[in-house]
Motif scaffolding. Structure first.
Motif, mmCIF file in Angstrom:
data_model
loop_
_atom_site.group_PDB
_atom_site.id
_atom_site.type_symbol
_atom_site.label_atom_id
_atom_site.label_comp_id
_atom_site.label_asym_id
_atom_site.label_seq_id
_atom_site.Cartn_x
_atom_site.Cartn_y
_atom_site.Cartn_z
ATOM 1 N N GLY A 122 0.833 -1.214 0.000
ATOM 2 C CA GLY A 122 0.000 0.000 0.000
ATOM 3 C C GLY A 122 0.862 1.256 0.000
ATOM 4 O O GLY A 122 1.750 1.411 0.854
ATOM 5 N N ILE A 123 0.622 2.122 -0.969
ATOM 6 C CA ILE A 123 1.315 3.419 -1.023
ATOM 7 C C ILE A 123 0.392 4.508 -0.475
ATOM 8 O O ILE A 123 0.816 5.402 0.249
ATOM 9 C CB ILE A 123 1.685 3.766 -2.491
ATOM 10 C CG1 ILE A 123 2.647 2.733 -3.082
ATOM 11 C CG2 ILE A 123 2.281 5.173 -2.566
ATOM 12 C CD1 ILE A 123 2.962 2.962 -4.557
ATOM 13 N N ASN A 124 -0.867 4.407 -0.827
ATOM 14 C CA ASN A 124 -1.866 5.375 -0.367
ATOM 15 C C ASN A 124 -2.034 5.213 1.156
ATOM 16 O O ASN A 124 -2.332 4.110 1.637
ATOM 17 C CB ASN A 124 -3.181 5.070 -1.110
ATOM 18 C CG ASN A 124 -4.254 6.082 -0.820
ATOM 19 O OD1 ASN A 124 -4.369 6.574 0.301
ATOM 20 N ND2 ASN A 124 -5.049 6.386 -1.834
ATOM 21 N N THR A 125 -1.834 6.306 1.884
ATOM 22 C CA THR A 125 -1.839 6.183 3.353
ATOM 23 C C THR A 125 -3.249 6.025 3.925
ATOM 24 O O THR A 125 -3.413 5.826 5.129
ATOM 25 C CB THR A 125 -1.123 7.388 4.005
ATOM 26 O OG1 THR A 125 -1.688 8.576 3.464
ATOM 27 C CG2 THR A 125 0.369 7.356 3.754
ATOM 28 N N ASN A 126 -4.269 6.110 3.055
ATOM 29 C CA ASN A 126 -5.629 5.782 3.519
ATOM 30 C C ASN A 126 -5.885 4.275 3.492
ATOM 31 O O ASN A 126 -6.955 3.830 3.886
ATOM 32 C CB ASN A 126 -6.691 6.457 2.637
ATOM 33 C CG ASN A 126 -6.650 7.955 2.804
ATOM 34 O OD1 ASN A 126 -6.437 8.455 3.906
ATOM 35 N ND2 ASN A 126 -6.807 8.675 1.700
ATOM 36 N N PHE A 127 -4.924 3.520 2.976
ATOM 37 C CA PHE A 127 -5.104 2.074 2.918
ATOM 38 C C PHE A 127 -4.570 1.428 4.198
ATOM 39 O O PHE A 127 -3.685 1.966 4.862
ATOM 40 C CB PHE A 127 -4.326 1.465 1.737
ATOM 41 C CG PHE A 127 -4.843 1.842 0.366
ATOM 42 C CD1 PHE A 127 -5.963 2.646 0.195
ATOM 43 C CD2 PHE A 127 -4.186 1.381 -0.772
ATOM 44 C CE1 PHE A 127 -6.423 2.987 -1.073
ATOM 45 C CE2 PHE A 127 -4.645 1.710 -2.038
ATOM 46 C CZ PHE A 127 -5.755 2.512 -2.190
ATOM 47 N N ASN A 128 -5.121 0.247 4.491
ATOM 48 C CA ASN A 128 -4.646 -0.548 5.624
ATOM 49 C C ASN A 128 -4.249 -1.934 5.131
ATOM 50 O O ASN A 128 -4.801 -2.428 4.142
ATOM 51 C CB ASN A 128 -5.765 -0.725 6.658
ATOM 52 C CG ASN A 128 -6.202 0.608 7.224
ATOM 53 O OD1 ASN A 128 -5.399 1.334 7.802
ATOM 54 N ND2 ASN A 128 -7.461 0.945 7.014
ATOM 55 N N VAL A 129 -3.331 -2.540 5.871
ATOM 56 C CA VAL A 129 -2.953 -3.920 5.571
ATOM 57 C C VAL A 129 -4.215 -4.790 5.648
ATOM 58 O O VAL A 129 -4.999 -4.661 6.583
ATOM 59 C CB VAL A 129 -1.878 -4.415 6.572
ATOM 60 C CG1 VAL A 129 -1.627 -5.902 6.432
ATOM 61 C CG2 VAL A 129 -0.591 -3.625 6.367
ATOM 62 N N GLY A 130 -4.427 -5.613 4.634
ATOM 63 C CA GLY A 130 -5.619 -6.469 4.597
ATOM 64 C C GLY A 130 -6.735 -5.888 3.747
ATOM 65 O O GLY A 130 -7.744 -6.554 3.498
ATOM 66 N N ASP A 131 -6.583 -4.645 3.271
ATOM 67 C CA ASP A 131 -7.591 -4.067 2.363
ATOM 68 C C ASP A 131 -7.522 -4.744 1.001
ATOM 69 O O ASP A 131 -6.452 -5.209 0.572
ATOM 70 C CB ASP A 131 -7.305 -2.567 2.117
ATOM 71 C CG ASP A 131 -7.842 -1.677 3.232
ATOM 72 O OD1 ASP A 131 -8.655 -2.166 4.049
ATOM 73 O OD2 ASP A 131 -7.448 -0.495 3.268
ATOM 74 N N LEU A 132 -8.652 -4.725 0.308
ATOM 75 C CA LEU A 132 -8.661 -5.106 -1.105
ATOM 76 C C LEU A 132 -8.770 -3.821 -1.917
ATOM 77 O O LEU A 132 -9.498 -2.896 -1.535
ATOM 78 C CB LEU A 132 -9.839 -6.035 -1.413
ATOM 79 C CG LEU A 132 -9.831 -7.368 -0.648
ATOM 80 C CD1 LEU A 132 -11.058 -8.201 -0.988
ATOM 81 C CD2 LEU A 132 -8.557 -8.164 -0.949
#
Ligand code: HPA
Length: 275
Positions: free
Chosen positions: A118-128
């Motif tokens: 994930g590069i986008n900091t709105n993402f979390n580990v485990g997101d699709l």
């Protein structure tokens, strides 16, 4: 007949000889740690890559290296349980060879999945993450060289690489499943070294939301042949420098396994409603 055409026909003939002539609706590439979707396939027939004439062999961790053909959500599917990467030493043309075989199996739909940072900091580990577009800054291209015109044209449009209708369908299904599906641009780099924090800052500046070492060669080859493509990334880790911790392959594989329920639910419904 060109050498490539002959090789593709040989591979397709071997597969057809095992599975018969029945129509397959969708091909699915299963990314690192996402291979267990294949367990959901009913009446599965397994064909190891090593048995298919002209096929490369998977060497990447979490990639079994076989085709799984059967029924998922009442549709006939062909899964690639294991794919090929540039970092394994294969050239781009070899990476896309199994995708080009799809043309000779009359398969016109391709779902590509992968593990990504994930590069986008709105993402979390485990997101699709639904892939809306991609960036490839490497000069390598799977269609460099004499154009195989029996597959598609020399120059071809990449404005809608990831099919708009399938993107809309996927978003609708995610909403129905209360799934917080992210969307964004997949930034392709060849690996096998993970990126440096400075490379990730650059990738973010140029518009990348996730980074990974696959998918783009296959998407290019599919678009060349007029095959419809949908792409989904599993954010298995935050990319280098985003969290104050090193990256590990174990994390990538472990996260893939932890998302399998929501990933399987999403993909099964997409397949069910994919026209
Ligand atoms: N970088 C590149 N490829 C990846 C990553 C990453 O952080 N995570 C999973 N595949």
């Amino acid at each position: 007949m060109t050498y490539l055409k002959q090789k593709l026909q040989e591979s397709a003939a071997y597969i057809k000889n095992i599975i018969g002539e029945s129509e397959i609706h969708i091909a699915i590439i299963l990314g690192s740690g996402l291979g267990n979707l294949a367990d959901k396939i009913e009446n599965a027939i397994f064909i190891p890559y090593k048995d298919i004439p002209n096929f490369p062999l998977s060497t990447a961790p979490g990639h079994v290296g076989r085709l799984v053909i059967g029924t998922l959500s009442n549709k006939k599917v062909l899964c690639f349980q294991g794919r090929f990467h540039f970092y394994e030493g294969y050239d781009m043309a070899t990476i896309v060879f199994p995708i080009q075989v799809l043309k000779f199996l009359n398969i016109n739909n391709l779902l590509i999945t992968n593990a990504a940072g994930g590069i986008n900091t709105n993402f979390n580990v485990g997101d699709l993450m639904l892939i809306t577009d991609h960036i490839k800054l490497t000069s390598e291209n799977p269609l460099r060289g004499i154009n195989p015109s029996f597959l598609g044209p020399r120059f071809f449009d990449m404005s809608y690489t990831y099919d708009r209708e399938l993107i809309d369908l996927t978003k609708k299904i995610a909403k129905e499943q209360n799934l917080d599906l992210k969307e964004g641009v997949y930034h392709y780099l060849t690996g096998p070294s993970f990126e440096t924090p400075a490379e990730i800052r650059m990738a973010r500046l140029v518009g990348g939301d996730a980074v990974g070492m696959s998918t783009v060669p296959e998407a290019i080859a599919a678009v060349h042949m007029g095959i419809k493509v949908l792409g989904i990334s599993c954010i298995t880790n935050m990319a280098a420098g985003i969290l104050e911790q090193p990256l590990t392959t174990e994390e990538v594989i472990k996260t893939g396994e932890s998302v399998k329920l929501k990933f399987t639910a999403l993909v099964s419904t997409i397949v069910e409603r994919w026209n």
